[in-house]
Design a protein around this motif. Structure first.
Motif, PDB file in Angstrom:
ATOM      1  N   PHE A   3       2.329   4.224  -4.854  1.00 57.43           N
ATOM      2  CA  PHE A   3       1.338   5.173  -5.371  1.00 57.43           C
ATOM      3  C   PHE A   3       0.454   4.498  -6.409  1.00 57.43           C
ATOM      4  O   PHE A   3      -0.755   4.739  -6.477  1.00 57.43           O
ATOM      5  CB  PHE A   3       2.054   6.380  -5.985  1.00 57.43           C
ATOM      6  CG  PHE A   3       1.156   7.529  -6.318  1.00 57.43           C
ATOM      7  CD1 PHE A   3       0.660   8.349  -5.316  1.00 57.43           C
ATOM      8  CD2 PHE A   3       0.807   7.807  -7.634  1.00 57.43           C
ATOM      9  CE1 PHE A   3      -0.169   9.419  -5.614  1.00 57.43           C
ATOM     10  CE2 PHE A   3      -0.018   8.870  -7.944  1.00 57.43           C
ATOM     11  CZ  PHE A   3      -0.504   9.681  -6.934  1.00 57.43           C
ATOM     12  N   GLN A  55      -2.299   2.512  -4.650  1.00 56.90           N
ATOM     13  CA  GLN A  55      -3.280   3.417  -4.062  1.00 56.90           C
ATOM     14  C   GLN A  55      -4.197   4.010  -5.120  1.00 56.90           C
ATOM     15  O   GLN A  55      -5.421   4.079  -4.941  1.00 56.90           O
ATOM     16  CB  GLN A  55      -2.566   4.528  -3.296  1.00 56.90           C
ATOM     17  CG  GLN A  55      -1.808   4.059  -2.071  1.00 56.90           C
ATOM     18  CD  GLN A  55      -1.228   5.212  -1.286  1.00 56.90           C
ATOM     19  OE1 GLN A  55      -1.620   6.366  -1.433  1.00 56.90           O
ATOM     20  NE2 GLN A  55      -0.256   4.921  -0.429  1.00 56.90           N
ATOM     21  N   LEU A  65      -6.564   1.485  -6.625  1.00 61.47           N
ATOM     22  CA  LEU A  65      -7.617   1.246  -5.648  1.00 61.47           C
ATOM     23  C   LEU A  65      -8.660   2.359  -5.698  1.00 61.47           C
ATOM     24  O   LEU A  65      -9.872   2.090  -5.675  1.00 61.47           O
ATOM     25  CB  LEU A  65      -7.013   1.139  -4.248  1.00 61.47           C
ATOM     26  CG  LEU A  65      -7.992   0.892  -3.100  1.00 61.47           C
ATOM     27  CD1 LEU A  65      -8.748  -0.408  -3.299  1.00 61.47           C
ATOM     28  CD2 LEU A  65      -7.251   0.882  -1.757  1.00 61.47           C
ATOM     29  N   LEU A  66      -8.212   3.603  -5.769  1.00 64.25           N
ATOM     30  CA  LEU A  66      -9.147   4.728  -5.897  1.00 64.25           C
ATOM     31  C   LEU A  66      -9.987   4.605  -7.164  1.00 64.25           C
ATOM     32  O   LEU A  66     -11.197   4.868  -7.159  1.00 64.25           O
ATOM     33  CB  LEU A  66      -8.379   6.052  -5.905  1.00 64.25           C
ATOM     34  CG  LEU A  66      -7.774   6.517  -4.582  1.00 64.25           C
ATOM     35  CD1 LEU A  66      -6.975   7.794  -4.804  1.00 64.25           C
ATOM     36  CD2 LEU A  66      -8.859   6.754  -3.548  1.00 64.25           C
ATOM     37  N   TYR A  91       1.323  11.886   0.335  1.00 65.19           N
ATOM     38  CA  TYR A  91       1.975  10.611   0.006  1.00 65.19           C
ATOM     39  C   TYR A  91       3.488  10.771   0.088  1.00 65.19           C
ATOM     40  O   TYR A  91       4.184   9.917   0.660  1.00 65.19           O
ATOM     41  CB  TYR A  91       1.561  10.158  -1.390  1.00 65.19           C
ATOM     42  CG  TYR A  91       2.349   8.967  -1.891  1.00 65.19           C
ATOM     43  CD1 TYR A  91       2.024   7.671  -1.480  1.00 65.19           C
ATOM     44  CD2 TYR A  91       3.437   9.126  -2.756  1.00 65.19           C
ATOM     45  CE1 TYR A  91       2.760   6.575  -1.906  1.00 65.19           C
ATOM     46  CE2 TYR A  91       4.167   8.041  -3.187  1.00 65.19           C
ATOM     47  CZ  TYR A  91       3.827   6.759  -2.769  1.00 65.19           C
ATOM     48  OH  TYR A  91       4.563   5.687  -3.197  1.00 65.19           O
ATOM     49  N   PHE A 124       0.815  -1.212   0.000  1.00 59.25           N
ATOM     50  CA  PHE A 124       0.000   0.000   0.000  1.00 59.25           C
ATOM     51  C   PHE A 124       0.851   1.266   0.000  1.00 59.25           C
ATOM     52  O   PHE A 124       0.311   2.379  -0.063  1.00 59.25           O
ATOM     53  CB  PHE A 124      -0.959  -0.002   1.190  1.00 59.25           C
ATOM     54  CG  PHE A 124      -2.176  -0.854   0.976  1.00 59.25           C
ATOM     55  CD1 PHE A 124      -3.144  -0.483   0.043  1.00 59.25           C
ATOM     56  CD2 PHE A 124      -2.351  -2.024   1.684  1.00 59.25           C
ATOM     57  CE1 PHE A 124      -4.257  -1.270  -0.173  1.00 59.25           C
ATOM     58  CE2 PHE A 124      -3.474  -2.826   1.487  1.00 59.25           C
ATOM     59  CZ  PHE A 124      -4.433  -2.440   0.553  1.00 59.25           C
ATOM     60  N   SER A 125       2.163   1.114   0.069  1.00 57.84           N
ATOM     61  CA  SER A 125       3.051   2.276  -0.015  1.00 57.84           C
ATOM     62  C   SER A 125       3.372   2.640  -1.456  1.00 57.84           C
ATOM     63  O   SER A 125       4.058   3.645  -1.690  1.00 57.84           O
ATOM     64  CB  SER A 125       4.353   2.008   0.757  1.00 57.84           C
ATOM     65  OG  SER A 125       4.102   1.884   2.141  1.00 57.84           O
TER      66      SER A 125
END
Length: 231
Positions: free
Chosen positions: A59, A62, A65-66, A163, A56-57
Protein backbone atom coordinates in the motif's frame (compact mmCIF):
# COMPACT_ATOMS: atom_id res chain seq x y z
CA UNK A 1 -6.59 40.82 4.69
CA UNK A 2 -5.43 41.19 1.10
CA UNK A 3 -1.88 40.14 0.39
CA UNK A 4 0.57 42.52 -1.26
CA UNK A 5 2.23 41.63 -4.61
CA UNK A 6 5.49 40.93 -2.75
CA UNK A 7 3.71 38.58 -0.33
CA UNK A 8 2.00 36.80 -3.22
CA UNK A 9 5.34 36.49 -5.04
CA UNK A 10 7.04 35.03 -1.97
CA UNK A 11 4.15 32.64 -1.40
CA UNK A 12 4.28 31.49 -5.03
CA UNK A 13 8.03 30.93 -4.79
CA UNK A 14 7.61 28.93 -1.58
CA UNK A 15 4.79 26.93 -3.12
CA UNK A 16 6.83 26.13 -6.23
CA UNK A 17 9.89 25.15 -4.20
CA UNK A 18 7.86 22.86 -1.92
CA UNK A 19 6.11 21.29 -4.89
CA UNK A 20 9.34 20.59 -6.78
CA UNK A 21 11.08 19.31 -3.62
CA UNK A 22 8.23 16.93 -2.78
CA UNK A 23 8.01 15.73 -6.39
CA UNK A 24 11.77 15.02 -6.60
CA UNK A 25 11.91 13.27 -3.22
CA UNK A 26 8.93 11.02 -3.91
CA UNK A 27 10.19 9.88 -7.30
CA UNK A 28 13.74 9.47 -5.99
CA UNK A 29 12.35 7.30 -3.21
CA UNK A 30 10.38 5.08 -5.56
CA UNK A 31 13.30 4.63 -7.96
CA UNK A 32 15.71 3.91 -5.09
CA UNK A 33 13.30 1.44 -3.47
CA UNK A 34 12.94 -0.51 -6.70
CA UNK A 35 16.69 -0.33 -7.31
CA UNK A 36 17.31 -1.94 -3.91
CA UNK A 37 14.41 -4.38 -3.83
CA UNK A 38 14.46 -5.90 -7.31
CA UNK A 39 17.93 -7.53 -6.95
CA UNK A 40 17.16 -8.56 -3.36
CA UNK A 41 13.91 -10.31 -4.28
CA UNK A 42 15.32 -11.92 -7.42
CA UNK A 43 18.34 -13.26 -5.52
CA UNK A 44 15.86 -15.17 -3.40
CA UNK A 45 14.49 -16.95 -6.45
CA UNK A 46 11.58 -14.66 -7.35
CA UNK A 47 11.10 -13.81 -11.03
CA UNK A 48 11.25 -10.23 -12.27
CA UNK A 49 7.46 -10.06 -12.92
CA UNK A 50 6.84 -11.63 -9.52
CA UNK A 51 9.12 -9.07 -7.92
CA UNK A 52 7.20 -6.20 -9.51
CA UNK A 53 3.90 -7.70 -8.35
CA UNK A 54 5.27 -8.01 -4.82
CA UNK A 55 6.52 -4.41 -4.74
CA UNK A 56 3.28 -3.00 -6.13
CA UNK A 57 1.36 -5.05 -3.56
CA UNK A 58 2.54 -2.70 -0.82
CA UNK A 59 0.00 0.00 0.00
CA UNK A 60 2.92 2.33 0.77
CA UNK A 61 4.32 1.99 -2.75
CA UNK A 62 0.92 2.49 -4.37
CA UNK A 63 0.17 5.60 -2.33
CA UNK A 64 3.59 7.19 -2.87
CA UNK A 65 3.09 6.55 -6.58
CA UNK A 66 -0.29 8.31 -6.43
CA UNK A 67 1.34 11.21 -4.59
CA UNK A 68 4.05 11.44 -7.25
CA UNK A 69 1.43 11.46 -10.00
CA UNK A 70 -0.59 14.14 -8.21
CA UNK A 71 2.42 16.40 -7.75
CA UNK A 72 3.46 15.78 -11.35
CA UNK A 73 -0.01 16.84 -12.50
CA UNK A 74 0.34 20.12 -10.60
CA UNK A 75 3.74 20.75 -12.19
CA UNK A 76 2.43 20.07 -15.69
CA UNK A 77 -0.75 22.12 -15.13
CA UNK A 78 -4.16 20.73 -16.19
CA UNK A 79 -3.41 20.66 -19.93
CA UNK A 80 -4.13 16.94 -20.39
CA UNK A 81 -6.87 14.62 -19.18
CA UNK A 82 -4.30 12.90 -16.95
CA UNK A 83 -3.15 16.08 -15.22
CA UNK A 84 -6.69 17.44 -14.99
CA UNK A 85 -7.78 14.33 -13.11
CA UNK A 86 -4.86 14.17 -10.70
CA UNK A 87 -4.97 17.92 -9.97
CA UNK A 88 -8.58 17.83 -8.78
CA UNK A 89 -9.09 18.91 -5.18
CA UNK A 90 -11.08 15.73 -4.53
CA UNK A 91 -8.28 13.51 -5.81
CA UNK A 92 -5.46 15.39 -4.06
CA UNK A 93 -7.34 15.34 -0.77
CA UNK A 94 -7.87 11.60 -1.16
CA UNK A 95 -4.14 11.11 -1.71
CA UNK A 96 -3.46 13.28 1.36
CA UNK A 97 -5.74 10.93 3.30
CA UNK A 98 -4.00 7.78 2.07
CA UNK A 99 -0.46 9.03 2.61
CA UNK A 100 -1.38 10.22 6.12
CA UNK A 101 -2.60 6.70 6.91
CA UNK A 102 0.66 5.29 5.52
CA UNK A 103 2.65 7.48 7.90
CA UNK A 104 0.45 6.81 10.92
CA UNK A 105 0.21 3.02 10.53
CA UNK A 106 3.92 2.57 9.90
CA UNK A 107 5.14 4.82 12.69
CA UNK A 108 2.61 3.57 15.26
CA UNK A 109 2.41 -0.15 14.41
CA UNK A 110 5.19 -1.26 12.06
CA UNK A 111 8.30 0.78 12.80
CA UNK A 112 9.49 -1.41 15.67
CA UNK A 113 9.16 -4.61 13.63
CA UNK A 114 12.27 -4.12 11.51
CA UNK A 115 15.43 -2.04 11.43
CA UNK A 116 16.72 -1.27 7.92
CA UNK A 117 20.22 0.09 7.34
CA UNK A 118 22.03 2.05 4.66
CA UNK A 119 20.12 3.25 1.61
CA UNK A 120 17.17 1.09 2.63
CA UNK A 121 16.95 3.08 5.87
CA UNK A 122 16.85 6.32 3.86
CA UNK A 123 14.11 5.10 1.53
CA UNK A 124 12.19 3.73 4.50
CA UNK A 125 12.17 7.12 6.23
CA UNK A 126 11.24 8.89 3.01
CA UNK A 127 8.39 6.52 2.18
CA UNK A 128 6.83 6.51 5.63
CA UNK A 129 7.73 9.86 7.20
CA UNK A 130 9.27 12.58 5.03
CA UNK A 131 7.11 12.10 1.92
CA UNK A 132 3.84 11.97 3.88
CA UNK A 133 4.74 15.12 5.81
CA UNK A 134 5.83 17.02 2.69
CA UNK A 135 2.75 16.05 0.70
CA UNK A 136 0.31 16.89 3.48
CA UNK A 137 2.06 20.21 4.21
CA UNK A 138 1.89 21.15 0.53
CA UNK A 139 -1.78 20.12 0.34
CA UNK A 140 -2.66 21.96 3.55
CA UNK A 141 -0.88 25.24 2.82
CA UNK A 142 -0.70 25.68 -0.93
CA UNK A 143 -3.46 23.68 -2.64
CA UNK A 144 -6.57 25.88 -3.11
CA UNK A 145 -9.36 24.36 -1.05
CA UNK A 146 -12.76 23.43 -2.50
CA UNK A 147 -15.75 22.68 -0.30
CA UNK A 148 -15.91 18.91 -0.65
CA UNK A 149 -19.06 16.97 0.13
CA UNK A 150 -19.24 14.92 3.30
CA UNK A 151 -20.33 11.86 1.32
CA UNK A 152 -17.04 11.93 -0.62
CA UNK A 153 -15.37 10.46 2.46
CA UNK A 154 -17.21 7.22 1.60
CA UNK A 155 -15.84 7.26 -1.95
CA UNK A 156 -12.29 7.32 -0.59
CA UNK A 157 -12.93 3.98 1.13
CA UNK A 158 -13.12 2.14 -2.19
CA UNK A 159 -9.37 2.18 -2.78
CA UNK A 160 -8.32 0.64 0.58
CA UNK A 161 -11.26 -1.79 0.40
CA UNK A 162 -10.32 -3.07 -3.08
CA UNK A 163 -6.68 -3.21 -1.98
CA UNK A 164 -7.67 -5.40 0.97
CA UNK A 165 -9.72 -7.73 -1.27
CA UNK A 166 -6.74 -8.07 -3.63
CA UNK A 167 -4.30 -8.77 -0.79
CA UNK A 168 -6.53 -11.42 0.78
CA UNK A 169 -7.11 -13.19 -2.55
CA UNK A 170 -3.41 -13.08 -3.42
CA UNK A 171 -2.49 -14.16 0.10
CA UNK A 172 -4.87 -17.12 -0.04
CA UNK A 173 -3.09 -18.27 -3.23
CA UNK A 174 0.54 -17.46 -2.40
CA UNK A 175 0.52 -17.28 1.42
CA UNK A 176 2.32 -13.93 1.08
CA UNK A 177 0.92 -10.92 2.94
CA UNK A 178 2.63 -7.50 2.85
CA UNK A 179 1.67 -6.49 6.40
CA UNK A 180 1.42 -8.57 9.58
CA UNK A 181 -1.94 -7.14 10.69
CA UNK A 182 -3.61 -8.54 7.54
CA UNK A 183 -1.80 -11.89 7.52
CA UNK A 184 -4.76 -14.26 7.42
CA UNK A 185 -2.45 -17.26 7.52
CA UNK A 186 -1.23 -16.34 11.02
CA UNK A 187 -4.13 -14.35 12.47
CA UNK A 188 -7.15 -15.98 10.88
CA UNK A 189 -9.91 -14.30 8.92
CA UNK A 190 -11.94 -13.24 11.95
CA UNK A 191 -9.06 -11.12 13.29
CA UNK A 192 -8.33 -9.80 9.80
CA UNK A 193 -11.94 -8.67 9.40
CA UNK A 194 -11.81 -6.85 12.76
CA UNK A 195 -8.48 -5.20 11.90
CA UNK A 196 -9.77 -4.20 8.47
CA UNK A 197 -12.97 -2.69 9.84
CA UNK A 198 -10.97 -0.69 12.38
CA UNK A 199 -8.70 0.61 9.60
CA UNK A 200 -11.68 1.55 7.43
CA UNK A 201 -13.15 3.48 10.36
CA UNK A 202 -9.84 5.34 10.70
CA UNK A 203 -9.90 6.09 6.96
CA UNK A 204 -13.47 7.38 7.27
CA UNK A 205 -12.86 9.56 10.33
CA UNK A 206 -9.66 11.05 8.93
CA UNK A 207 -11.38 11.63 5.60
CA UNK A 208 -14.16 13.52 7.37
CA UNK A 209 -11.53 15.61 9.15
CA UNK A 210 -9.87 16.52 5.84
CA UNK A 211 -13.24 17.46 4.35
CA UNK A 212 -13.87 19.66 7.40
CA UNK A 213 -10.55 21.37 6.70
CA UNK A 214 -11.47 21.97 3.06
CA UNK A 215 -14.82 23.45 4.09
CA UNK A 216 -13.17 25.60 6.75
CA UNK A 217 -10.27 26.84 4.63
CA UNK A 218 -12.07 27.28 1.31
CA UNK A 219 -13.07 30.84 0.38
CA UNK A 220 -16.73 31.77 0.44
CA UNK A 221 -16.62 32.26 -3.31
CA UNK A 222 -13.78 31.03 -5.45
CA UNK A 223 -12.85 31.94 -9.00
CA UNK A 224 -9.95 29.50 -9.05
CA UNK A 225 -10.54 26.88 -11.73
CA UNK A 226 -7.15 25.18 -11.59
CA UNK A 227 -8.20 22.62 -9.00
CA UNK A 228 -11.77 21.43 -8.87
CA UNK A 229 -13.65 19.02 -6.65
CA UNK A 230 -15.18 15.79 -7.86
CA UNK A 231 -18.79 16.38 -8.96
Amino acid sequence: MQQTPVQNHNRNNTSSFTLVLAFILIWFTLVAQFYISIPAYMSGGRSFPGTLVQLFSYFTIQVNLLAGLGLGALLLKPSTAFSKYFSQGYVLTGVALYITIVGLVYNIILRSLWHPIGLLKITDELLHLINPILFVVYWLIFVPKERLKWTQSLNWLWFPFLYLVYILIRGAITQIYPYPFIDAGKLGYYTIIINSLLLLVVFLLLGLLLILLTRTLSPKSSTDTHITSDP
